[in-house]
Enzyme design. Sequence first.
Site, PDB file in Angstrom:
ATOM      1  N   GLY A   1      11.246  -6.666   1.523  1.00 48.43           N
ATOM      2  CA  GLY A   1      11.584  -5.457   0.780  1.00 48.43           C
ATOM      3  C   GLY A   1      12.594  -5.664  -0.335  1.00 48.43           C
ATOM      4  O   GLY A   1      13.102  -4.690  -0.888  1.00 48.43           O
ATOM      5  N   GLU A   2      12.897  -6.929  -0.676  1.00 50.38           N
ATOM      6  CA  GLU A   2      13.863  -7.187  -1.747  1.00 50.38           C
ATOM      7  C   GLU A   2      13.240  -7.961  -2.909  1.00 50.38           C
ATOM      8  O   GLU A   2      13.937  -8.655  -3.645  1.00 50.38           O
ATOM      9  CB  GLU A   2      15.075  -7.948  -1.206  1.00 50.38           C
ATOM     10  CG  GLU A   2      15.966  -7.107  -0.301  1.00 50.38           C
ATOM     11  CD  GLU A   2      17.310  -7.759  -0.057  1.00 50.38           C
ATOM     12  OE1 GLU A   2      18.334  -7.118  -0.353  1.00 50.38           O
ATOM     13  OE2 GLU A   2      17.339  -8.925   0.405  1.00 50.38           O
TER      14      GLU A   2
ATOM     15  N   ASN B   1      -0.299  -9.984  -5.638  1.00 49.59           N
ATOM     16  CA  ASN B   1      -0.220  -8.999  -6.712  1.00 49.59           C
ATOM     17  C   ASN B   1       0.714  -9.462  -7.839  1.00 49.59           C
ATOM     18  O   ASN B   1       1.913  -9.644  -7.617  1.00 49.59           O
ATOM     19  CB  ASN B   1       0.268  -7.669  -6.122  1.00 49.59           C
ATOM     20  CG  ASN B   1       0.462  -6.601  -7.168  1.00 49.59           C
ATOM     21  OD1 ASN B   1      -0.106  -6.668  -8.248  1.00 49.59           O
ATOM     22  ND2 ASN B   1       1.263  -5.604  -6.843  1.00 49.59           N
ATOM     23  N   PRO B   2       0.199  -9.633  -9.073  1.00 48.77           N
ATOM     24  CA  PRO B   2       1.044 -10.098 -10.180  1.00 48.77           C
ATOM     25  C   PRO B   2       1.699  -8.976 -10.972  1.00 48.77           C
ATOM     26  O   PRO B   2       2.417  -9.240 -11.941  1.00 48.77           O
ATOM     27  CB  PRO B   2       0.034 -10.829 -11.075  1.00 48.77           C
ATOM     28  CG  PRO B   2      -1.220 -10.016 -10.922  1.00 48.77           C
ATOM     29  CD  PRO B   2      -1.225  -9.535  -9.473  1.00 48.77           C
ATOM     30  N   LEU B   3       1.455  -7.724 -10.597  1.00 44.71           N
ATOM     31  CA  LEU B   3       1.931  -6.613 -11.416  1.00 44.71           C
ATOM     32  C   LEU B   3       3.446  -6.455 -11.355  1.00 44.71           C
ATOM     33  O   LEU B   3       4.085  -6.126 -12.363  1.00 44.71           O
ATOM     34  CB  LEU B   3       1.238  -5.318 -10.984  1.00 44.71           C
ATOM     35  CG  LEU B   3      -0.284  -5.315 -11.185  1.00 44.71           C
ATOM     36  CD1 LEU B   3      -0.894  -4.048 -10.615  1.00 44.71           C
ATOM     37  CD2 LEU B   3      -0.637  -5.479 -12.657  1.00 44.71           C
ATOM     38  N   GLU B   4       4.047  -6.676 -10.177  1.00 47.32           N
ATOM     39  CA  GLU B   4       5.492  -6.519 -10.058  1.00 47.32           C
ATOM     40  C   GLU B   4       6.240  -7.502 -10.960  1.00 47.32           C
ATOM     41  O   GLU B   4       7.155  -7.087 -11.695  1.00 47.32           O
ATOM     42  CB  GLU B   4       5.926  -6.655  -8.596  1.00 47.32           C
ATOM     43  CG  GLU B   4       5.516  -5.467  -7.738  1.00 47.32           C
ATOM     44  CD  GLU B   4       5.993  -5.597  -6.300  1.00 47.32           C
ATOM     45  OE1 GLU B   4       6.457  -6.699  -5.933  1.00 47.32           O
ATOM     46  OE2 GLU B   4       5.899  -4.608  -5.552  1.00 47.32           O
TER      47      GLU B   4
ATOM     48  N   PRO C   1       9.026 -16.645   0.824  1.00 45.77           N
ATOM     49  CA  PRO C   1       7.770 -16.712   1.592  1.00 45.77           C
ATOM     50  C   PRO C   1       7.218 -15.327   1.900  1.00 45.77           C
ATOM     51  O   PRO C   1       7.974 -14.364   2.070  1.00 45.77           O
ATOM     52  CB  PRO C   1       8.182 -17.426   2.886  1.00 45.77           C
ATOM     53  CG  PRO C   1       9.499 -18.057   2.587  1.00 45.77           C
ATOM     54  CD  PRO C   1      10.158 -17.189   1.578  1.00 45.77           C
ATOM     55  N   ARG C   2       5.905 -15.248   1.980  1.00 44.98           N
ATOM     56  CA  ARG C   2       5.263 -13.970   2.316  1.00 44.98           C
ATOM     57  C   ARG C   2       5.652 -13.534   3.716  1.00 44.98           C
ATOM     58  O   ARG C   2       5.764 -12.345   3.997  1.00 44.98           O
ATOM     59  CB  ARG C   2       3.737 -14.124   2.204  1.00 44.98           C
ATOM     60  CG  ARG C   2       2.939 -12.863   2.549  1.00 44.98           C
ATOM     61  CD  ARG C   2       3.219 -11.756   1.559  1.00 44.98           C
ATOM     62  NE  ARG C   2       2.422 -10.575   1.842  1.00 44.98           N
ATOM     63  CZ  ARG C   2       2.736  -9.637   2.736  1.00 44.98           C
ATOM     64  NH1 ARG C   2       3.854  -9.768   3.440  1.00 44.98           N
ATOM     65  NH2 ARG C   2       1.976  -8.601   2.938  1.00 44.98           N
TER      66      ARG C   2
ATOM     67  N   GLU D   1       0.829  -1.203   0.000  1.00 47.06           N
ATOM     68  CA  GLU D   1       0.000   0.000   0.000  1.00 47.06           C
ATOM     69  C   GLU D   1       0.868   1.260   0.000  1.00 47.06           C
ATOM     70  O   GLU D   1       0.548   2.249  -0.665  1.00 47.06           O
ATOM     71  CB  GLU D   1      -0.933   0.008   1.208  1.00 47.06           C
ATOM     72  CG  GLU D   1      -2.002  -1.064   1.191  1.00 47.06           C
ATOM     73  CD  GLU D   1      -1.535  -2.361   1.807  1.00 47.06           C
ATOM     74  OE1 GLU D   1      -0.312  -2.521   1.996  1.00 47.06           O
ATOM     75  OE2 GLU D   1      -2.388  -3.218   2.089  1.00 47.06           O
TER      76      GLU D   1
END
EC number: 2.4.99.12
Length: 439
Positions: free
Chosen positions: A312-313, A337-340, A270-271, A68
């Site tokens: 963050g990597e 999210n698949p956009l990255e 992993p998330r 976000e």
Amino acid sequence: MSSLRARLALSAYRLGGIALYPFIGPYLAVRAAKGKEDGARKLERSGYASANRPQGPLIWFHAASVGETSAVIPLIREIRRRDIHVILTTGTITSAKVAHERLGEEVIHQYVPLDLKPAIKRFLEYWQPDCAIFAESEIWPTTITELGRRRIPQILVNARMSDRSFARWSKHPSLAEALFENLALVVAQSDLDAERFRDLGAVQVLKSGNLKVDTDAPSYDAPTLAGYMKQIGNRKTWAAVSTFEGEEGAAASVHALLKEHNSQLTIIVPRHPERCDAIEAMLVEQGLKVARRTRNDILSADVDVFLGDTIGEMGLYLRMTEVAFMGKSLFNEGGQNPLEPAMLGCAILTGGHVQNFRDAYQVLARRGSARMVRDTEMLARGVHYLLTNDTARRTMIDAGFVAVHDMRGALAATVKGLEPYINPLSVKARLMPKTMANG
């Protein structure tokens, strides 16, 4: 639930918060000990400010976590270009780090106060924001009602309403209306999201698209990437990212199935990195050699799995491959999210449970840049096909670039929707003496 019962429920929620307030200190201390709070700044969670309020118009932005925060950064920069001050609150240490790295002194950062009346009241009385802008799905009853009492416009941007959340709110329509009617504007990601917010009581709703498409690609450390790519050499790679429980085991099974055909390196991110010790133990038990990012392990030729155990990597991990499986989609509903990965040149594989990102996946699948798999065996076939078929992989990657380009425009649509709220503040800011405006 009747209107009276809705008011009683909100009153009970507020009173419960007041009763719990004395226990905030021990609660935050425990979280700080676990590394989930910034111990030096935990008073911010009780609404105490650790910075001075600047003179002039001020907008409060809130973004819960890294995703976000990254999504609203371009919007914050648009606001700052209009000479309006911004206080940005986030809920996690990692999102605070992202805010500092990417915005620096452009904004004032504070940790978001807990949704308890004493904390929210203290926060609002000190900062006195002229407008409050929240990202995606942040609905906090006490915060909403306290802003409403002060007649501070509150706006939800990049708003989305998951199937589960909509079903839950729909069971209590009067309570939903009592909260959502306080929103001056909802800028929704999709037509479906917009329709759901209207059904729940939001009055002013418009659709913008997904702000995450208009953000920059995730950053990375170039020397680190270069070092890893040299270690990998000619080996093929694929990544399972933002994985949830069970999906790391599926990735291990895929690696084992493909090992006899390819000398591939499997990257697992992993998330929740705190699960990585257990994940490594599971992988080792299956006879796999594991390297971890936090240990700076060398990716030697006999390493089977590179475990990305940092936050963050993602920009680093996704640049190490051209094939990415997005987690929370095989065994858990919602998807990631698949956009990255599309922005960074990855052919995308996903399970079928992608409700939280339905629109993005529909666009990517229609363009041919994302494919869905039903189970571990189908995932293995998909990974093998993409690793061994350069033309198919390149076609999916190029389709992803085109899809992301065509999806852009959410930032401009959002700014246009916000103009009635930010233009008066911009005029006020520019009429103030510079020394006072910058105070």
